[in-house]
Design a protein around this motif. Structure first.
Motif, PDB file in Angstrom:
ATOM      1  N   ILE A 307       0.858  -1.182   0.000  1.00 26.94           N
ATOM      2  CA  ILE A 307       0.000   0.000   0.000  1.00 26.94           C
ATOM      3  C   ILE A 307       0.898   1.238   0.000  1.00 26.94           C
ATOM      4  CG2 ILE A 307      -1.820   1.258   1.202  1.00 26.94           C
ATOM      5  CD1 ILE A 307      -2.686  -1.360   2.463  1.00 26.94           C
ATOM      6  N   VAL A 308       0.890   1.965  -1.109  1.00 24.60           N
ATOM      7  CA  VAL A 308       1.743   3.150  -1.268  1.00 24.60           C
ATOM      8  C   VAL A 308       0.863   4.390  -1.329  1.00 24.60           C
ATOM      9  CG1 VAL A 308       3.474   4.279  -2.709  1.00 24.60           C
ATOM     10  CG2 VAL A 308       3.458   1.785  -2.511  1.00 24.60           C
ATOM     11  N   LEU A 309       1.206   5.409  -0.518  1.00 23.05           N
ATOM     12  CA  LEU A 309       0.444   6.644  -0.469  1.00 23.05           C
ATOM     13  C   LEU A 309       1.364   7.848  -0.647  1.00 23.05           C
ATOM     14  CD1 LEU A 309      -1.897   5.965   2.600  1.00 23.05           C
ATOM     15  CD2 LEU A 309      -2.391   5.590   0.190  1.00 23.05           C
ATOM     16  N   ARG A 310       0.803   8.909  -1.178  1.00 26.37           N
ATOM     17  CA  ARG A 310       1.525  10.175  -1.256  1.00 26.37           C
ATOM     18  C   ARG A 310       1.500  10.848   0.116  1.00 26.37           C
ATOM     19  NH1 ARG A 310      -0.575  12.972  -6.752  1.00 26.37           N
ATOM     20  NH2 ARG A 310      -0.118  14.786  -5.448  1.00 26.37           N
ATOM     21  N   PRO A 311       2.448  11.721   0.404  1.00 26.24           N
ATOM     22  CA  PRO A 311       2.472  12.363   1.731  1.00 26.24           C
ATOM     23  C   PRO A 311       1.253  13.231   2.009  1.00 26.24           C
ATOM     24  CG  PRO A 311       4.131  13.313   0.260  1.00 26.24           C
ATOM     25  CD  PRO A 311       3.625  12.085  -0.403  1.00 26.24           C
ATOM     26  N   ASP A 312       0.535  13.696   0.963  1.00 29.06           N
ATOM     27  CA  ASP A 312      -0.640  14.542   1.197  1.00 29.06           C
ATOM     28  C   ASP A 312      -1.927  13.730   1.318  1.00 29.06           C
ATOM     29  OD1 ASP A 312      -0.750  13.730  -1.414  1.00 29.06           O
ATOM     30  OD2 ASP A 312      -1.118  15.717  -2.268  1.00 29.06           O
ATOM     31  N   ALA A 313      -1.841  12.398   1.349  1.00 27.04           N
ATOM     32  CA  ALA A 313      -3.019  11.564   1.592  1.00 27.04           C
ATOM     33  C   ALA A 313      -3.433  11.674   3.052  1.00 27.04           C
ATOM     34  CB  ALA A 313      -2.730  10.112   1.237  1.00 27.04           C
ATOM     35  N   THR A 314      -4.724  11.563   3.310  1.00 28.87           N
ATOM     36  CA  THR A 314      -5.216  11.684   4.683  1.00 28.87           C
ATOM     37  C   THR A 314      -5.242  10.334   5.387  1.00 28.87           C
ATOM     38  OG1 THR A 314      -7.526  11.348   4.020  1.00 28.87           O
ATOM     39  CG2 THR A 314      -6.691  13.617   3.998  1.00 28.87           C
ATOM     40  N   VAL A 315      -5.337  10.389   6.704  1.00 34.78           N
ATOM     41  CA  VAL A 315      -5.465   9.168   7.496  1.00 34.78           C
ATOM     42  C   VAL A 315      -6.736   8.416   7.112  1.00 34.78           C
ATOM     43  CG1 VAL A 315      -5.954   8.330   9.831  1.00 34.78           C
ATOM     44  CG2 VAL A 315      -4.067   9.920   9.448  1.00 34.78           C
ATOM     45  N   ALA A 316      -7.822   9.148   6.835  1.00 37.28           N
ATOM     46  CA  ALA A 316      -9.079   8.504   6.442  1.00 37.28           C
ATOM     47  C   ALA A 316      -8.888   7.693   5.168  1.00 37.28           C
ATOM     48  CB  ALA A 316     -10.170   9.559   6.250  1.00 37.28           C
ATOM     49  N   TYR A 317      -8.175   8.249   4.194  1.00 36.58           N
ATOM     50  CA  TYR A 317      -7.933   7.523   2.937  1.00 36.58           C
ATOM     51  C   TYR A 317      -7.035   6.317   3.181  1.00 36.58           C
ATOM     52  CZ  TYR A 317      -6.429   6.569  -1.828  1.00 36.58           C
ATOM     53  OH  TYR A 317      -6.157   5.953  -3.013  1.00 36.58           O
ATOM     54  N   ALA A 318      -6.031   6.475   4.043  1.00 37.38           N
ATOM     55  CA  ALA A 318      -5.132   5.354   4.355  1.00 37.38           C
ATOM     56  C   ALA A 318      -5.903   4.196   4.980  1.00 37.38           C
ATOM     57  CB  ALA A 318      -4.023   5.818   5.291  1.00 37.38           C
ATOM     58  N   LEU A 319      -6.821   4.516   5.898  1.00 39.32           N
ATOM     59  CA  LEU A 319      -7.610   3.459   6.530  1.00 39.32           C
ATOM     60  C   LEU A 319      -8.544   2.795   5.532  1.00 39.32           C
ATOM     61  CD1 LEU A 319      -8.449   5.173   9.937  1.00 39.32           C
ATOM     62  CD2 LEU A 319      -6.951   3.207   9.569  1.00 39.32           C
ATOM     63  N   ALA A 320      -9.049   3.561   4.569  1.00 39.52           N
ATOM     64  CA  ALA A 320      -9.892   2.967   3.531  1.00 39.52           C
ATOM     65  C   ALA A 320      -9.097   1.978   2.695  1.00 39.52           C
ATOM     66  CB  ALA A 320     -10.477   4.071   2.648  1.00 39.52           C
ATOM     67  N   ARG A 321      -7.846   2.300   2.400  1.00 39.02           N
ATOM     68  CA  ARG A 321      -6.997   1.373   1.640  1.00 39.02           C
ATOM     69  C   ARG A 321      -6.695   0.117   2.448  1.00 39.02           C
ATOM     70  NH1 ARG A 321      -3.753   3.443  -2.453  1.00 39.02           N
ATOM     71  NH2 ARG A 321      -2.986   1.287  -2.556  1.00 39.02           N
ATOM     72  N   VAL A 322      -6.481   0.282   3.729  1.00 38.57           N
ATOM     73  CA  VAL A 322      -6.177  -0.862   4.593  1.00 38.57           C
ATOM     74  C   VAL A 322      -7.378  -1.787   4.721  1.00 38.57           C
ATOM     75  CG1 VAL A 322      -5.691  -1.490   6.994  1.00 38.57           C
ATOM     76  CG2 VAL A 322      -4.344   0.306   5.891  1.00 38.57           C
ATOM     77  N   ARG A 323      -8.589  -1.208   4.644  1.00 34.94           N
ATOM     78  CA  ARG A 323      -9.796  -2.000   4.867  1.00 34.94           C
ATOM     79  C   ARG A 323     -10.196  -2.849   3.671  1.00 34.94           C
ATOM     80  NH1 ARG A 323     -11.932   2.594   7.703  1.00 34.94           N
ATOM     81  NH2 ARG A 323     -12.881   3.325   5.758  1.00 34.94           N
TER      82      ARG A 323
END
Length: 482
Positions: A307-323
């Motif tokens: 799971i790769v994210l840009r530094p301007d991604a939010t925690v909410a988006y990160a959790l959506a990717r994890v889910r």
């Protein structure tokens, strides 16, 4: 068998637009592909036939459908553009089931199928056909129900007038017969359908080569890919070699890149290159990169799909990717923060954010502000002993692999490390231990017998020695893909 809601009737899917996650239209639904099962079990929905812009019809697996609602289908955005070809064990729902005359089990009267209902299993991405909308009376013209408000059909109950419509369970009708040539494999698959991939792989391992090939041919690409990843090398090569080359390429595309690379490395060079050439470039390129590394190094064991994210991604988006439901647990334990591009090899690697940290932060927090920079990444040539010590020292289940320029190449997960530590026959031995735990080994007392715990400890202690003793792997027979 718990089903989810809402239910979707197949006539409502015909011509519906298919969109990717960002809202771009991929194509339109032209049919639904299902696999009939024996014993009155509801058919499994394998995927959709989608007509893309070029009027080519392609197959979209249901595992890549994230939503069916509001008159549209949403996908993960990953669509194989190879032309759809129906297989012997597959049934086109719109083209082959509707307007068919079947029999009500309870009364024996003939009814005509007007529509069928699809429902999604709770907490899973599997879909089943569980309802049949029928009209009493086998003769006369075939009229479609008038659902101006796109409502689901309702059971009328009560009377038995010709032309009356009602909705019944799939098991309440008979006449959806399987094709003769597909029944053998379908019967076996129905028996083992609920098995996990590792358990089904053990079943396949003990079948005859002929039967193994029949079952593999009847499995859909994603299911076969999951099972292949759990089979010994010789079985993988044998099964892949009996598939048509285009089907073999499809299955390789459905496998995790690191597992596909391991399998291809067992083939002769010419066969490996031929299959790589048949794969979609976006799937073949990561596999080619993995094949350049030594097997027992971080580069050879890593997956190219963390799971790769840009530094301007939010925690909410990160959790959506994890889910995401099909995200492996070791990869869902953390996200990797990198400069664009977000596909491996990425831009500059900035650090990692662990799942627990994401849970403690407000949803609007940017992941770039909470990265853990203390966890040093590994170079791709890191040997297995160093990698094992690294995971143990930091108490983590996944480690970043970065090249000399600082770009993230992938991540090594603990399950891949264990796979390389254990002896070649560990899968079969594990299956036997599970059977012994359930039924008791010969001469044992109860489910544990006398020495299972000691044997397990010995197996772990001997893993390193067994790994060091492994010789060069050989393939059984030549690859004869057709």
């Amino acid at each position: 068998m718990a089903l989810g809601a809402p239910r979707v009737f197949v006539s409502h899917l015909s011509g519906v637009a298919v969109f990717d996650p960002v809202g771009d239209q991929v194509g339109r639904v032209r049919d639904v592909v299902a696999m009939l099962r024996v014993g009155g079990l509801p058919p499994r929905v394998l995927g959709l036939v989608v007509e893309v812009v070029s009027r080519r019809r392609v197959f979209l697996p249901m595992t890549r459908v994230t939503g069916v609602e509001s008159g549209q289908v949403i996908t993960t955005g990953v669509v194989n553009m190879r032309r759809f070809e129906q297989r012997p064990t597959e049934t086109l729902v719109l083209g082959e089931l509707l307007d068919r005359q079947v029999t009500l089990v309870e009364t024996g009267e003939t009814v005509t199928v007007l529509d069928v209902g699809l429902a999604r299993l709770v907490d899973r991405r599997d879909w089943l056909i569980d309802k049949v909308f029928v009209r009493r009376g086998g003769g006369g013209g075939l009229r479609r129900p008038r659902w101006g408000r796109r409502e689901a059909p309702r059971s009328t109950g009560g009377g038995r007038r010709a032309g009356e419509t009602l909705t019944v369970e799939w098991s309440a009708v008979t006449g959806f017969s399987l094709e003769e040539e597909g029944q053998g494999a379908a019967n076996l698959l129905a028996t083992f359908e609920r098995l996990r991939p590792a358990d089904l792989a053990n079943v396949l391992h003990h079948l005859s080569p002929k039967r193994r090939a029949e079952v593999a041919a009847a499995l859909d690409d994603d299911r076969l890919a999951d099972v292949l990843e759990e089979l010994p090398d010789d079985d993988q090569v044998e099964i892949l070699g009996k598939l048509k080359e285009e089907r073999a390429a499809d299955v390789l595309e459905a496998m995790d890149p690191d597992d596909a690379a391991d399998l291809l490395s067992e083939l002769p060079e010419k066969d490996m290159e031929r299959l790589l050439g048949l794969m979609e470039p976006r799937d073949a390129d990561p596999v080619r990169r993995l094949l350049t590394y030594e097997e027992s190094t971080a580069g050879g064991m890593m997956t190219t799909e963390p799971i790769v994210l840009r530094p301007d991604a939010t925690v909410a988006y990160a959790l959506a990717r994890v889910r995401v439901a099909d995200q492996p647990a070791p990869l869902a334990a953390q996200v990797y923060v990198c400069r664009p591009p977000e596909e491996t090899p990425t831009g500059k690697y900035l650090g990692v954010v662990h799942f627990q940290r994401l849970l403690r932060e407000p949803p609007g927090t940017l992941v770039g502000s909470i990265v853990d920079t203390d966890l040093r990444p590994l170079p791709p040539d890191t040997p297995l002993p160093t990698l094992t010590s690294y995971l143990a020292a930091y108490n983590i289940v996944s480690a970043p692999v970065v090249d000399e320029s600082g770009s993230l190449l992938g991540a090594v997960t603990v399950d891949d490390v264990l796979d390389h530590l254990l002896p070649d026959d560990w899968r079969e031995a594990a299956a036997q231990e599970v059977l012994a735990a359930r039924h008791g080994p010969p001469g044992g007392h109860g489910p544990t017998g006398g020495g299972d715990a000691r044997g397990a400890r010995a197996a772990v202690q001997g893993a390193w020695d067994a790994r060091g003793a492994r010789g060069a792997r050989t393939t059984r027979g030549a690859f004869d893909g057709r």
